[in-house]
Design a protein around this motif. Structure first.
Motif, mmCIF file in Angstrom:
data_model
loop_
_atom_site.group_PDB
_atom_site.id
_atom_site.type_symbol
_atom_site.label_atom_id
_atom_site.label_comp_id
_atom_site.label_asym_id
_atom_site.label_seq_id
_atom_site.Cartn_x
_atom_site.Cartn_y
_atom_site.Cartn_z
ATOM 1 N N LEU A 173 -1.952 -9.235 -35.454
ATOM 2 C CA LEU A 173 -3.277 -9.785 -35.745
ATOM 3 C C LEU A 173 -3.333 -10.514 -37.080
ATOM 4 O O LEU A 173 -4.193 -11.362 -37.282
ATOM 5 C CB LEU A 173 -4.318 -8.652 -35.791
ATOM 6 N N LEU A 174 -2.444 -10.180 -38.001
ATOM 7 C CA LEU A 174 -2.557 -10.642 -39.383
ATOM 8 C C LEU A 174 -2.176 -12.114 -39.515
ATOM 9 O O LEU A 174 -1.088 -12.528 -39.109
ATOM 10 C CB LEU A 174 -1.676 -9.791 -40.292
ATOM 11 N N GLY A 175 -3.102 -12.902 -40.082
ATOM 12 C CA GLY A 175 -2.828 -14.311 -40.330
ATOM 13 C C GLY A 175 -2.768 -15.157 -39.080
ATOM 14 O O GLY A 175 -2.271 -16.280 -39.105
ATOM 15 N N ARG A 176 -3.291 -14.643 -37.958
ATOM 16 C CA ARG A 176 -3.224 -15.366 -36.680
ATOM 17 C C ARG A 176 -4.626 -15.497 -36.101
ATOM 18 O O ARG A 176 -5.415 -14.553 -36.167
ATOM 19 C CB ARG A 176 -2.348 -14.617 -35.675
ATOM 20 N N ASP A 177 -4.927 -16.644 -35.494
ATOM 21 C CA ASP A 177 -6.192 -16.805 -34.776
ATOM 22 C C ASP A 177 -6.080 -16.312 -33.342
ATOM 23 O O ASP A 177 -7.089 -15.969 -32.717
ATOM 24 C CB ASP A 177 -6.626 -18.271 -34.781
ATOM 25 N N GLN A 178 -4.856 -16.292 -32.823
ATOM 26 C CA GLN A 178 -4.598 -15.764 -31.484
ATOM 27 C C GLN A 178 -3.536 -14.687 -31.605
ATOM 28 O O GLN A 178 -2.419 -14.943 -32.067
ATOM 29 C CB GLN A 178 -4.127 -16.870 -30.536
ATOM 30 N N ALA A 179 -3.878 -13.473 -31.216
ATOM 31 C CA ALA A 179 -2.966 -12.340 -31.368
ATOM 32 C C ALA A 179 -1.741 -12.516 -30.481
ATOM 33 O O ALA A 179 -1.794 -13.149 -29.421
ATOM 34 C CB ALA A 179 -3.680 -11.044 -31.006
ATOM 35 N N LEU A 180 -0.640 -11.934 -30.931
ATOM 36 C CA LEU A 180 0.589 -11.900 -30.147
ATOM 37 C C LEU A 180 0.763 -10.478 -29.642
ATOM 38 O O LEU A 180 0.883 -9.531 -30.428
ATOM 39 C CB LEU A 180 1.783 -12.320 -31.014
ATOM 40 N N LEU A 181 0.746 -10.322 -28.325
ATOM 41 C CA LEU A 181 0.815 -9.007 -27.700
ATOM 42 C C LEU A 181 2.195 -8.794 -27.081
ATOM 43 O O LEU A 181 2.712 -9.666 -26.391
ATOM 44 C CB LEU A 181 -0.264 -8.891 -26.612
ATOM 45 N N SER A 182 2.785 -7.624 -27.342
ATOM 46 C CA SER A 182 4.062 -7.262 -26.725
ATOM 47 C C SER A 182 3.923 -5.907 -26.063
ATOM 48 O O SER A 182 3.504 -4.930 -26.692
ATOM 49 C CB SER A 182 5.176 -7.217 -27.783
#
Length: 459
Positions: A268-277
């Motif tokens: 979530l940090l520093g991102r407008d779109q989260a990266l989910l794994s």
């Protein structure tokens, strides 16, 4: 004649048995060891020694470790070591270890060692004087420091027990190591949980100070996060790479580098779109889905529709709109792993999802602001206007700033000042200026920044 048991051992104070007494009873215990390392019967009592140390000594004796052998054996020559280190998974975490442990060790008289899963040291770095001293007992890259070979030591015993441990002075099984103390924490693969190796701090008595174990544990956590992010980035790059010669691009789950991705994480940090794994599958989420998963991951007990609406939509929102978003999110998660689809009534994630913002907060709770600063890559979903996200973003950011201002070094303050949210932070720069040495070349840049801010405020 058996040594009398000191009252502090039978009734230890709140802080535990004093270090001097630990050394006294460890030394007395060594008097009962056979010179060949075989003389430790199961029923032999060693007053004052902790059960953990006594059990480790017994294992050492059963494995025929010799307490009088002054040196650890060399398990790999230089050429073999170089090749092995190049291919070892822990090579990827060395930049983190170097920044968080090795660089500070130069001023504190410590050594930092990283070993593999069987106790062979791969890297030993830190204070140059201490490195030369440690060579006398072969605490060097390529040496075998497993419990089976050298007996009780922090690296070997941490691997044997699978948890962090501190070994002080004469608690070491090998007598040549008695002038040293050490703290070590095992390193597990962030995906499979498999044991990959161990991270160790070795030095004088300060190497087993109470805060040292927390520092090494926090560093291991940061290194695991670093390893996970690298794998996620590699997987995302593979996913977005164009196909070549009509051959379909390999699926992420089929690529070797993604085979050991951390199972359930949310960047979530520093991102407008989260990266989910999830279970080795990685996807970039839409802005709204990023917000929903961020909120659910920070409320593991679940949220009903009204509660989630209040946290998600500024000014409140319709539960009908929320249900439509949840239908779309469920389709995304269904493709990753059906077991990840959220429950309803209340909305709740059926598996643990680790957000990187949570890692920062955990480090701050431990007092490890340097580690938190290493993980922190910017504000939580910076453009989100969801009330719950804004509250989380402000909490993470303000707690980090407060910790750096309260306990941070000049280096930590200057690093924090580089963040976008600290661009106009006069207090942080003034704090850094107070801590920088008078002749530090870095003062000029800080003063220039303060003059810029003063001019902007005066305009």
């Amino acid at each position: 004649m058996r040594n009398p048991i000191h009252p502090a051992v039978l009734h230890p104070p709140a802080g535990g048995v004093p270090a001097a007494l630990r050394q006294q009873y460890a030394s007395a215990g060594h008097e009962q060891l056979d010179a060949r390392g075989h003389g430790l019967p199961a029923d032999l009592q060693l007053p004052g020694l902790s059960t953990l140390i006594q059990e480790s000594w017994r294992r050492s004796a059963e494995l025929h470790a010799n307490p009088d052998n002054p040196e650890a054996p060399l398990a790999m020559d230089r050429e073999e070591l170089e090749e092995y280190r190049r291919q070892h998974p822990l090579a990827a975490i060395m930049p983190v270890i170097h920044k968080l442990l090795v660089l500070p060790s130069h001023d504190s008289g410590m050594l930092v060692a990283v070993g593999d899963e069987v106790g062979r040291l791969l890297w030993v770095e830190g204070d140059a004087v201490m490195q030369r001293r440690a060579e006398g007992m072969m605490f060097v890259p390529g040496a075998d420091w497993s419990e089976a070979t050298v007996g009780t030591s922090a690296p070997g015993t941490a691997l044997a027990l699978g948890r962090g441990i501190q070994i002080s002075g004469a608690e070491h099984y090998k007598r040549s190591v008695h002038p040293w103390s050490c703290t070590a924490v095992p390193f597990h693969d962030p995906d499979s949980g498999a044991l990959l190796g161990v991270v160790d701090i070795t030095g004088t008595e300060s190497a087993v100070a109470p805060h040292t174990l927390s520092l090494v544990e926090a560093t291991v956590a940061a290194a695991q996060a670093h390893l996970r992010v690298e794998r996620l980035q590699a997987a995302a790059a593979l996913q977005s790479a164009p196909a070549r010669r009509r051959s379909p691009a390999p699926k992420i789950a089929d690529t070797p580098s993604a085979a050991s991705l951390y199972r359930n994480s949310l960047q979530l940090l520093g991102r407008d779109q989260a990266l989910l794994s999830i279970d080795g599958h990685t996807v970039a989420l839409s802005g709204r889905h990023s917000e929903i998963l961020a909120l659910l991951s920070t409320h593991p007990e679940g949220l009903n529709a009204e509660e989630l609406c209040a946290l998600l939509y500024p000014g409140g929102g319709s539960t009908i709109t929320l249900r439509a978003e949840m239908v779309r999110l469920r389709k995304v998660l269904q493709q990753l792993n059906p077991a990840a689809v959220p429950d309803s009534r209340p909305y709740r994630l059926p598996l643990d999802l680790v957000p990187d913002s949570g890692q920062v907060l955990n480090c701050l709770q431990r007092g490890a602001h340097r580690i938190a600063l290493e993980i922190y890559r910017g504000a939580v979903l910076p453009r989100s206007e969801a009330p719950g996200i804004a509250e989380l973003r402000n909490r993470v950011s303000s707690l980090l700033r407060e910790a750096v201002l309260t306990d941070g070094s000049a280096e930590s303050l200057l690093r924090y000042a580089e963040l976008p949210e600290a661009r106009d932070d006069v207090e942080v720069r003034l704090a850094a200026l107070r801590l920088l040495p008078p002749r530090s070349p870095r003062r000029a840049a800080v003063v220039a920044d303060l003059e810029r801010l003063d001019a902007e405020l005066s305009a």
